[in-house]
Design a protein around this motif. Structure first.
Motif, PDB file in Angstrom:
ATOM      1  N   ARG A 398       0.833  -1.207   0.000  1.00 47.15           N
ATOM      2  CA  ARG A 398       0.000   0.000   0.000  1.00 47.15           C
ATOM      3  C   ARG A 398       0.868   1.258   0.000  1.00 47.15           C
ATOM      4  NH1 ARG A 398      -4.123   1.118   4.910  1.00 47.15           N
ATOM      5  NH2 ARG A 398      -2.151   0.962   6.036  1.00 47.15           N
ATOM      6  N   MET A 523      -6.749  -2.674  -4.784  1.00 46.05           N
ATOM      7  CA  MET A 523      -6.238  -1.605  -3.933  1.00 46.05           C
ATOM      8  C   MET A 523      -6.404  -0.284  -4.676  1.00 46.05           C
ATOM      9  SD  MET A 523      -2.370  -1.006  -2.465  1.00 46.05           S
ATOM     10  CE  MET A 523      -2.337  -2.510  -1.502  1.00 46.05           C
ATOM     11  N   TYR A 524      -7.332   0.558  -4.182  1.00 48.66           N
ATOM     12  CA  TYR A 524      -7.545   1.861  -4.822  1.00 48.66           C
ATOM     13  C   TYR A 524      -6.992   2.962  -3.934  1.00 48.66           C
ATOM     14  CZ  TYR A 524      -9.712   6.000  -6.816  1.00 48.66           C
ATOM     15  OH  TYR A 524      -9.910   7.246  -7.367  1.00 48.66           O
ATOM     16  N   HIS A 527      -6.885   2.169  -0.315  1.00 49.51           N
ATOM     17  CA  HIS A 527      -8.065   1.506   0.238  1.00 49.51           C
ATOM     18  C   HIS A 527      -8.105   0.066  -0.272  1.00 49.51           C
ATOM     19  CE1 HIS A 527      -9.526   5.357   1.638  1.00 49.51           C
ATOM     20  NE2 HIS A 527      -9.456   5.853   0.418  1.00 49.51           N
ATOM     21  N   ASP A 529      -9.171  -4.298   1.034  1.00 44.88           N
ATOM     22  CA  ASP A 529      -9.455  -5.354   2.008  1.00 44.88           C
ATOM     23  C   ASP A 529      -8.200  -6.217   2.081  1.00 44.88           C
ATOM     24  OD1 ASP A 529     -10.087  -7.907   3.099  1.00 44.88           O
ATOM     25  OD2 ASP A 529     -12.208  -7.536   2.726  1.00 44.88           O
ATOM     26  N   LEU A 622     -14.032   8.036  -0.155  1.00 42.98           N
ATOM     27  CA  LEU A 622     -13.551   6.726  -0.579  1.00 42.98           C
ATOM     28  C   LEU A 622     -13.061   6.755  -2.017  1.00 42.98           C
ATOM     29  CD1 LEU A 622     -13.150   3.743   0.086  1.00 42.98           C
ATOM     30  CD2 LEU A 622     -15.512   3.338  -0.662  1.00 42.98           C
ATOM     31  N   TYR A 623     -13.837   7.386  -2.893  1.00 44.56           N
ATOM     32  CA  TYR A 623     -13.479   7.450  -4.315  1.00 44.56           C
ATOM     33  C   TYR A 623     -13.118   8.862  -4.780  1.00 44.56           C
ATOM     34  CZ  TYR A 623     -15.643   2.840  -4.292  1.00 44.56           C
ATOM     35  OH  TYR A 623     -15.950   1.541  -4.009  1.00 44.56           O
ATOM     36  N   CYS A 625     -11.313  12.042  -3.013  1.00 46.42           N
ATOM     37  CA  CYS A 625     -10.707  12.632  -1.815  1.00 46.42           C
ATOM     38  C   CYS A 625     -10.963  14.137  -1.795  1.00 46.42           C
ATOM     39  CB  CYS A 625      -9.211  12.327  -1.758  1.00 46.42           C
ATOM     40  SG  CYS A 625      -8.197  13.295  -2.883  1.00 46.42           S
TER      41      CYS A 625
END
Length: 679
Positions: A398, A523-524, A527, A529, A622-623, A625
């Motif tokens: 990340r 992984m965006y 973000h 899991d 989340l998508y 910023c």
């Protein structure tokens, strides 16, 4: 025994405590692997930019703690920039190394200045207006005034910026930044020659030679007690300091980090009178001197707090004496203008009080308190100092993929080719695995810029064969970039197809992107899991992970056209010295779908617009910023204006103006509002 007493003994209990603090510092500061890739990615990125730079470019490099490898909360982002065609020399004999037709020479004259400071005499004419405006005559010579230069170079890069020492300072996205405009010198100053002779044990000869070979810089701030405070410049060894910090072992680096944390969480909390007297630069100076003087026989995790304590005792000694010798020019007392009088006495008493508590004084720092108390209450607690087990694979990835998300913005085709040629040459050099990964992503970025630049050159020329060849080459470059870039790099193919009226092909690509973005392990921009990510690409190469499971925002080079509807935004960004428009991936995705469906199916075009509207109105970071909400509202307004919904477009443009101006498009937004003709 009480191993938090003033006398620090090296026994099993003390080693246990050191190991616990070592683990905590690895969590806060980073493991040796994390610190390494932060530095190496920055190194290779800076190397490319320096090699590509034209003679009349402005060089900008990151400096400060981020460049050293720290990622501490609340740390400043520090940058230095200088004119590539201006150089400072130490004496006239050095002028023979330059072709004065394309280099402006400046002479350093420190004959009347305190140690570490100098006057800068302009020797040859300059065409740079800001330098001309900063010149003042003295003794029949022309000198560049540091105070006038600071005023002239204040860029007001972001709202609320102010002058702070030699820098322009401000805040962006909750982070404070310092930007210092300066002059570069390719030669090591004579006043710092004693430093070379001191380097017997640290750093090694190779590092010393590298530092000396790269010279120093001069930042626009005079000594408050100097004869010419407003004209003087301070010598900066910032880049040399980076190399010194990089030559530390990890335990030394963590000790430096502990000193910075101790300053912020303990020393600065003692009283308002003294909390501004010391700074992180003093902590850096301390660790440099302690390492060079071999004051700590062994720097290792089991001895970490002994090293910290030696540094603390040296700080106490310096405050008592009122002398903090600059590491490169010891005659330059860094305490001279601040640590004196009653403030000095009170600071010493506060530090002495902390010293008398022994290592228990660290309990006042919330960052590491629990790790110390855990050992005190659980002396048999098992502590693993194996760094490989301190950070998970997904956490490592990340941060790594965020670090390599740098973007270059070539201005024309020649510039694109220069970038590609530079990268080609660098591939043959000895590189670390992280630097190879950075070059891989940089190559994808340059290929994307090249593809659109090439297409724009041959559009509307009427030369069908050349247009066909250019189009084919552009498509190949974009597909190649997508093969070793992020998942989000496929978006450039969709934009290209949209730009060249191949709407169905563009929509086919957007559907492919949607499928990839819907994968649970994606992984965006950090973000993700963790479990799903590990299941999907755990153990794979970073190159494979990039292509299959990583997506970032879309960056558009402002010097070339990707989507003609964004032309005004790009033009005004250029006027504000911004080379890149930064747009959320999902915003671009819906934008391109809307533009394509308008030519195919108006119902689906409306659906795409509604999806874009829902995203911009309701996303909670989340998508989209916070920093990218200016361009997101702008794009929504553009789409609404294109459908004839002028009231909705006006609302979106007004929202865009109220956002943080990250993309510097306010002038374009004002222009669009005027064009609506709504009274």
């Amino acid at each position: 025994m009480d191993f938090l007493s003033e006398n620090v003994y090296i026994d099993a209990g003390f080693q246990h405590l050191c190991e616990s603090v070592f683990v905590r510092l690895c969590q806060i500061v980073g493991t040796s692997v994390q610190v390494a890739f932060r530095r190496e990615v920055a190194d290779i990125s800076e190397m490319v930019e320096r090699r590509v730079a034209d003679n009349d470019d402005v060089i900008e490099v990151q400096s400060g703690s981020e460049r050293e490898g720290f990622r501490l909360k609340g740390s400043d982002l520090d940058y230095m920039c200088w004119l590539n065609n201006h150089r400072v020399i130490g004496d006239m004999s050095q002028s023979e190394h330059y072709y004065t037709e394309n280099k402006t020479l400046i002479l350093s004259d420190n004959s009347e200045s305190p140690p570490g400071f100098t006057l800068l005499e302009l020797l040859t004419p300059t065409t740079y207006r800001k330098v001309q405006s900063a010149c003042v005559p003295m003794n029949d010579r022309l000198y560049i005034s540091s105070s006038l230069f600071r005023q002239q170079t204040q860029t007001h890069r972001y709202p609320g910026s102010i002058g702070h020492g030699p820098c322009e300072s401000g805040e962006v996205g909750g982070l404070e930044y310092d930007l210092a405009s300066c002059f570069a010198c390719d030669f090591w100053p004579r006043s710092a020659s004693s430093w070379i002779n001191r380097c017997h044990s640290w750093p090694d000869t190779e590092v010393v030679n590298d530092i000396v070979r790269n010279g120093c810089h001069f930042v626009p701030i005079g000594h408050p007690l100097g004869l010419h405070e407003h004209e003087e410049w301070r010598m900066s060894f910032s880049l040399a300091e980076h190399k010194l910090v990089h030559s530390m072992n990890h335990c030394q680096f963590l000790t430096y980090g502990l000193l910075k944390i101790f300053l912020k969480e303990v020393i600065d909390k003692q009283s308002e009178e003294t909390n501004k007297l010391l700074c992180s630069y003093h902590m850096k100076t301390i660790i440099f001197w302690v390492i060079q003087q071999n004051a700590v026989p062994l720097w290792c995790p089991q001895n970490l707090l002994a090293g910290f304590w030696v540094c603390f005792k040296l700080l106490l000694k310096w405050v008592y004496e009122g002398v903090c010798p600059n590491f490169f020019i010891p005659e330059n007392n860094l305490f001279l203008s601040k640590v004196h009088g009653s403030a000095q006495r009170n600071l010493f008493l506060e530090l002495q009080g902390l010293y008398e508590k022994g290592l228990a004084c660290l309990l006042q720092g919330p960052s590491i308190k629990s790790y110390i108390t855990n050992v005190l209450y659980n002396p048999r607690l098992s502590i693993c100092t194996n760094e490989d087990r301190m950070i998970s694979e997904w956490d490592h990835d990340r941060e790594l993929f965020k670090e390599i998300d740098e973007y270059t913005s070539p201005k024309n085709l020649d510039h694109c080719i220069k970038y590609l040629h530079t990268i080609e040459l660098m591939i043959g050099e000895p590189l670390t695995q992280y630097q190879v990964l950075m070059l891989q992503k940089s190559t994808a970025n340059i290929l994307q810029s090249t593809a659109f630049t090439l297409h724009n050159m041959y559009t509307n020329t009427g030369l069908n064969k050349q247009m066909y060849i250019a189009d084919r080459m552009s498509c190949l470059m974009l597909k190649l970039a997508a093969k070793f870039g992020f998942v989000s790099d496929m978006m450039y193919i969709a934009m290209f197809y949209c730009k060249t009226f191949r709407f169905r092909e563009a929509l086919y690509i957007t559907e492919m992107i949607k499928v990839k973005l819907a994968q649970p392990g994606l992984m965006y921009y950090g973000h993700v899991d963790p479990e799903r990510y590990t299941e999907a690409v755990g153990g794979q190469s970073w190159s494979t992970k990039m292509r299959q499971a990583v997506a970032h925002d879309i960056k558009l080079n402002t010097y070339t056209c990707y989507i003609k509807e964004l032309t005004p935004e790009q033009q005004f960004a250029i006027q504000n010295d911004l080379g890149v428009l930064d747009i959320p991936l999902y915003v671009v995705l819906h934008f391109v779908e809307f533009l394509c469906y308008r030519h195919i199916d108006t119902t689906l075009a409306q659906t795409a617009l509604e999806e874009l509207q829902a995203l911009v109105h309701h996303d909670q970071g989340l998508y989209v910023c916070d920093l990218l909400r200016d361009i997101s509202w702008e794009i929504l307004g553009i789409c609404q204006q294109m459908t004839g919904n002028l009231q909705a477009a006006l609302y979106s443009y007004q929202q865009s103006i109220t956002q943080y101006p990250w993309n510097k498009i306010q002038n374009a937004t004002q222009l669009r509002i005027q064009d609506l003709h709504i009274t």
